[in-house]
Design an enzyme around this catalytic site. Structure first.
Site, mmCIF file in Angstrom:
data_model
loop_
_atom_site.group_PDB
_atom_site.id
_atom_site.type_symbol
_atom_site.label_atom_id
_atom_site.label_comp_id
_atom_site.label_asym_id
_atom_site.label_seq_id
_atom_site.Cartn_x
_atom_site.Cartn_y
_atom_site.Cartn_z
ATOM 1 N N ARG A 1 -10.871 90.231 72.214
ATOM 2 C CA ARG A 1 -12.131 90.948 72.438
ATOM 3 C C ARG A 1 -13.189 90.088 73.113
ATOM 4 O O ARG A 1 -14.154 90.610 73.667
ATOM 5 C CB ARG A 1 -12.619 91.575 71.128
ATOM 6 N N GLU B 1 -6.284 82.652 57.193
ATOM 7 C CA GLU B 1 -6.188 82.849 55.738
ATOM 8 C C GLU B 1 -4.756 82.547 55.263
ATOM 9 O O GLU B 1 -4.537 81.865 54.281
ATOM 10 C CB GLU B 1 -6.580 84.285 55.434
HETATM 11 P P1 AMP Z 1 -12.838 83.476 62.584
HETATM 12 O O1 AMP Z 1 -11.896 82.531 63.253
HETATM 13 O O2 AMP Z 1 -12.601 83.617 61.119
HETATM 14 O O3 AMP Z 1 -14.286 83.158 62.912
HETATM 15 O O4 AMP Z 1 -12.537 84.924 63.145
HETATM 16 C C1 AMP Z 1 -12.982 85.304 64.403
HETATM 17 C C2 AMP Z 1 -11.937 86.083 65.140
HETATM 18 O O5 AMP Z 1 -11.333 87.062 64.318
HETATM 19 C C3 AMP Z 1 -12.578 86.822 66.299
HETATM 20 O O6 AMP Z 1 -11.732 86.670 67.430
HETATM 21 C C4 AMP Z 1 -12.666 88.255 65.845
HETATM 22 O O7 AMP Z 1 -12.250 89.133 66.869
HETATM 23 C C5 AMP Z 1 -11.773 88.368 64.633
HETATM 24 N N1 AMP Z 1 -12.455 88.878 63.431
HETATM 25 C C6 AMP Z 1 -12.701 88.190 62.290
HETATM 26 N N2 AMP Z 1 -13.254 88.959 61.354
HETATM 27 C C7 AMP Z 1 -13.406 90.182 61.929
HETATM 28 C C8 AMP Z 1 -13.939 91.433 61.459
HETATM 29 N N3 AMP Z 1 -14.441 91.573 60.228
HETATM 30 N N4 AMP Z 1 -13.938 92.477 62.312
HETATM 31 C C9 AMP Z 1 -13.432 92.338 63.567
HETATM 32 N N5 AMP Z 1 -12.907 91.205 64.046
HETATM 33 C C10 AMP Z 1 -12.883 90.125 63.241
#
Ligand code: AMP
Length: 192
Positions: free
Chosen positions: A76, A113
């Site tokens: 995205r 996770e």
């Molecule tokens: P993080 O690495 O945990 O910061 O997660 C970020 C990535 O996961 C991004 O590329 C987002 O597109 C996706 N992501 C994480 N949490 C969400 C959420 N609640 N809704 C949509 N996309 C998420």
């Protein structure tokens, strides 16, 4: 619709317009599994005026940085990063998930996770001193963005800022990017 979002960078469009755009982000509790509340941006993308306004808000939020390249995180981050790069008159670089790009690539692995994932970029894309803006849709734990930063900085290019449509506060994303500018258009607030 997301009720728990407040406009940060998006308020540059005016509070009323920011509120309309906020309503185009759909909450999907439990997807892909509990306790995640997935933030679905597809209604926003399907609305031409809202999509254009969001790209404009991104452009306004990074106008001070003298950017050479926009790097977007799969998938995205591509949707906002490519139109933003065109709007800024600079090139776009896709940071892709493992195995999608032909060699030679550079890689950075980050924890999820359950397990881990890897981002890759074509080797030689970034050169020393290049000023790069990193973009994704959501900042959550920050693992993905930190891997993106690593790929850029491994080539001695500079991450002039990181930018996200939406920051999920209460997670460590912001602190993990503490050494970098973080621009967000929206962020979560706790509803009492
Ligand atoms: P993080 O690495 O945990 O910061 O997660 C970020 C990535 O996961 C991004 O590329 C987002 O597109 C996706 N992501 C994480 N949490 C969400 C959420 N609640 N809704 C949509 N996309 C998420």
């Amino acid at each position: 619709m997301s009720d728990d979002l407040e406009a940060t960078g998006l308020s540059v469009l005016g509070e009323a317009r920011a509120a309309e755009i906020r309503r185009l982000i759909r909450d999907v509790p439990g997807f892909p599994h509990p306790p995640i509340v997935f933030r679905d941006i597809t209604p926003l993308l399907a609305d031409a005026a809202a999509f254009a306004d969001v790209v404009e808000a991104f452009a306004l939020s990074c106008r001070e940085y003298q950017i050479d390249l926009v790097a977007g995180i799969e998938a995205r981050g591509f949707l906002f990063g490519a139109p933003l790069a065109l709007r800024l008159g600079v090139g776009f670089v896709p940071l892709r998930k493992k195995g999608k790009l032909p060699p030679p690539v550079r890689r950075a692995t980050y924890d999820l996770e359950y397990g881990s994932d890897t981002l890759e970029v074509r080797d030689g894309t970034f050169t020393p001193g290049m000023r790069v803006l990193l973009i994704d849709d959501v900042l959550a734990t920050g693992g993905t963005a930190v891997a993106g930063v690593e790929l850029i900085e491994a080539a001695d290019a500079k991450v002039v800022a990181t930018t996200f449509l939406l920051e999920l506060t209460g997670l460590p994303g912001r602190s993990r990017l503490a050494n970098h500018h973080i621009n967000t258009l929206l962020r979560t607030v706790t509803i009492s």
